[in-house]
Scaffold this active site. Structure first.
Site, PDB file in Angstrom:
ATOM      1  N   THR A   1       7.152  31.783 -29.881  1.00 51.58           N
ATOM      2  CA  THR A   1       8.197  32.807 -29.757  1.00 51.58           C
ATOM      3  C   THR A   1       8.707  32.996 -28.334  1.00 51.58           C
ATOM      4  O   THR A   1       9.828  33.440 -28.139  1.00 51.58           O
ATOM      5  CB  THR A   1       7.688  34.166 -30.270  1.00 51.58           C
ATOM      6  OG1 THR A   1       6.566  34.593 -29.481  1.00 51.58           O
ATOM      7  CG2 THR A   1       7.296  34.088 -31.733  1.00 51.58           C
ATOM      8  N   ASP A   2       7.880  32.656 -27.332  1.00 51.00           N
ATOM      9  CA  ASP A   2       8.232  33.011 -25.951  1.00 51.00           C
ATOM     10  C   ASP A   2       9.552  32.406 -25.487  1.00 51.00           C
ATOM     11  O   ASP A   2      10.347  33.078 -24.823  1.00 51.00           O
ATOM     12  CB  ASP A   2       7.108  32.592 -24.998  1.00 51.00           C
ATOM     13  CG  ASP A   2       5.916  33.518 -25.051  1.00 51.00           C
ATOM     14  OD1 ASP A   2       6.036  34.602 -25.676  1.00 51.00           O
ATOM     15  OD2 ASP A   2       4.861  33.184 -24.483  1.00 51.00           O
TER      16      ASP A   2
ATOM     17  N   SER B   1       4.679  27.659 -26.203  1.00 51.47           N
ATOM     18  CA  SER B   1       6.090  27.607 -25.815  1.00 51.47           C
ATOM     19  C   SER B   1       6.377  28.180 -24.436  1.00 51.47           C
ATOM     20  O   SER B   1       7.436  27.930 -23.876  1.00 51.47           O
ATOM     21  CB  SER B   1       6.965  28.294 -26.864  1.00 51.47           C
ATOM     22  OG  SER B   1       6.947  29.696 -26.745  1.00 51.47           O
TER      23      SER B   1
ATOM     24  N   THR C   1       2.284  29.924 -31.420  1.00 46.03           N
ATOM     25  CA  THR C   1       1.334  30.842 -32.046  1.00 46.03           C
ATOM     26  C   THR C   1       1.182  30.563 -33.534  1.00 46.03           C
ATOM     27  O   THR C   1       0.103  30.745 -34.102  1.00 46.03           O
ATOM     28  CB  THR C   1       1.783  32.303 -31.831  1.00 46.03           C
ATOM     29  OG1 THR C   1       1.778  32.594 -30.430  1.00 46.03           O
ATOM     30  CG2 THR C   1       0.866  33.286 -32.539  1.00 46.03           C
TER      31      THR C   1
ATOM     32  N   TYR D   1      -5.994  34.400 -28.662  1.00 46.76           N
ATOM     33  CA  TYR D   1      -6.027  33.133 -29.380  1.00 46.76           C
ATOM     34  C   TYR D   1      -5.538  31.992 -28.491  1.00 46.76           C
ATOM     35  O   TYR D   1      -4.986  32.210 -27.409  1.00 46.76           O
ATOM     36  CB  TYR D   1      -5.138  33.211 -30.630  1.00 46.76           C
ATOM     37  CG  TYR D   1      -3.691  33.525 -30.317  1.00 46.76           C
ATOM     38  CD1 TYR D   1      -2.785  32.517 -30.017  1.00 46.76           C
ATOM     39  CD2 TYR D   1      -3.221  34.845 -30.302  1.00 46.76           C
ATOM     40  CE1 TYR D   1      -1.461  32.796 -29.705  1.00 46.76           C
ATOM     41  CE2 TYR D   1      -1.915  35.138 -29.992  1.00 46.76           C
ATOM     42  CZ  TYR D   1      -1.036  34.110 -29.697  1.00 46.76           C
ATOM     43  OH  TYR D   1       0.257  34.399 -29.369  1.00 46.76           O
TER      44      TYR D   1
ATOM     45  N   LYS E   1      14.449  37.650 -28.156  1.00 45.48           N
ATOM     46  CA  LYS E   1      13.153  38.286 -28.400  1.00 45.48           C
ATOM     47  C   LYS E   1      13.176  39.644 -27.720  1.00 45.48           C
ATOM     48  O   LYS E   1      13.436  39.744 -26.517  1.00 45.48           O
ATOM     49  CB  LYS E   1      12.008  37.439 -27.846  1.00 45.48           C
ATOM     50  CG  LYS E   1      10.632  37.981 -28.208  1.00 45.48           C
ATOM     51  CD  LYS E   1       9.514  37.057 -27.750  1.00 45.48           C
ATOM     52  CE  LYS E   1       8.153  37.632 -28.145  1.00 45.48           C
ATOM     53  NZ  LYS E   1       7.018  36.767 -27.735  1.00 45.48           N
TER      54      LYS E   1
ATOM     55  N   GLU F   1      38.241  38.747  -8.531  1.00 48.83           N
ATOM     56  CA  GLU F   1      37.518  39.063  -7.297  1.00 48.83           C
ATOM     57  C   GLU F   1      36.022  38.777  -7.399  1.00 48.83           C
ATOM     58  O   GLU F   1      35.364  38.532  -6.383  1.00 48.83           O
ATOM     59  CB  GLU F   1      37.720  40.544  -6.929  1.00 48.83           C
ATOM     60  CG  GLU F   1      39.142  40.950  -6.625  1.00 48.83           C
ATOM     61  CD  GLU F   1      39.952  41.227  -7.875  1.00 48.83           C
ATOM     62  OE1 GLU F   1      39.336  41.363  -8.958  1.00 48.83           O
ATOM     63  OE2 GLU F   1      41.192  41.290  -7.783  1.00 48.83           O
TER      64      GLU F   1
END
Length: 334
Positions: free
Chosen positions: A109-110, A76, A30, A44, A180, A303
């Site tokens: 950012t993703d 991303s 972005t 965008y 994030k 366990e």
């Protein structure tokens, strides 16, 4: 990919700015996105501008000695292993240069927290490698990318900084702790358990905690030893109301090398999901247990299925990927 170099300023120290060369690697996101309408912050197209174009919009960067390289140009959400491999190798090459004080990587950012953790585990750099990004495109009325990029360069030159870090919205986070946490706000990232490292205020870094000590690096040898297609396949499944394990059995039928389960609470699993995961484990699939909670570790017990500790599901997936990849390449197990 062809490298583009730009040096700004005649000397390594100009107008009181700290000396040293910073290499900025562009990958898209972005921060490099554009929209037809300046008031549109969501409609965008990401990764439209090159890293050189981003620098032109930030006049204070003329005071720094910078070098740029466009490693990738993608959204991303579409980050892939091939780009990770290429990025790690380019970062490693620049870190080895004595004239380079630190690196900055522009990113979307993703999946930023995944790339950051991957680079930290593979390289464990002593010099700072600072990722930065934006929540608004470069054409926005109130764009956040330029300030984030300026802050990232400032951080990359700080002698107290080391390892893979995130500079975003005036905050500094470590690769191990950052997540994030918001889909839209410009301050979209936070550190788990409130463990942010520093604030960046008007070009000054106010450290709140010591930068984390970098551990041992997995190294890049394993990344290049086999083709990307041969890298282990690790998938993430989740516990939720009605989880019966059918997704696990479908993945097992397709062929999977590892599974990370995002359990509820302290990694708890429904009876049906746990049964399917133990079937996968018996079939030779590595299974790690994480939590879908925003913070907190998954405690270990003899366990239960193996714990991923305090790693989020996506970071646990990277850790398991690197563990299996290292084993596959015949390296000594950690």
């Amino acid at each position: 990919m062809q490298k583009n170099y730009t040096s700004h300023g005649p000397d390594e120290q100009t107008h009181g700015v700290a000396s040293g060369r910073v290499v900025i690697l562009g990958t898209g996101g972005t921060i490099a996105g554009t929209a037809e309408d300046a008031s549109d912050n969501v409609g965008y197209r990401a990764a439209q501008l090159g890293v050189e174009q981003l620098l032109v919009a930030i006049p204070p960067l003329a005071n720094y000695l910078l070098e740029t390289e466009q490693v990738a140009q993608l959204d991303s959400k579409d980050m892939d292993f091939a780009t990770w491999q290429r990025l790690a190798l380019r970062v490693e090459a620049h870190l080895a240069r004595p004239d380079v004080a630190g690196l900055v990587i522009t990113h979307g950012t993703d999946t930023l927290e995944e790339t950051a953790y991957f680079l930290q585990r593979v390289l464990a750099p002593k010099k700072p490698v600072v990722l930065t990004a934006a929540m608004r495109p470069a054409t926005a009325l109130q764009k956040d990318g330029p300030q984030n990029l300026l802050d990232a360069v400032t951080l990359a030159l700080d002698p107290r900084a080391s390892g893979v870090l995130l500079a975003f919205a005036g905050q500094v986070h470590s690769a191990e702790q950052v997540r994030k946490i918001h889909s839209y706000k410009v301050d979209a990232f936070a550190s788990v358990d409130g463990a942010r490292l520093a604030c960046i205020e008007e070009g000054q870094i106010r450290w709140l905690a010591a930068a984390p000590v970098t551990g041992d690096a997995v190294g890049t040898k394993a990344l290049s030893a086999s083709s990307i297609d041969a890298w282990p396949r690790i998938e993430i499944v989740m516990n939720y109301v009605g989880a019966n394990g059918s997704a696990v059995r479908a993945l097992l039928a397709q062929g999977v090398d590892g599974l990370v389960v995002a359990g509820t609470g302290n990694g708890s699993l429904s009876v049906g999901l746990e049964a399917a995961l133990r079937e996968a484990q018996s079939a030779g699939v590595s299974v790690w247990r994480s939590t879908r909670c925003d913070a907190g570790p998954v405690t270990s017990s003899t366990e239960a299925l193996p714990s991923a500790g305090a790693l989020s599901p996506v970071k646990a997936r990277i850790e398991l990927l690197l563990t299996l990849l290292w084993q596959k390449c015949g390296a000594q197990s950690r």
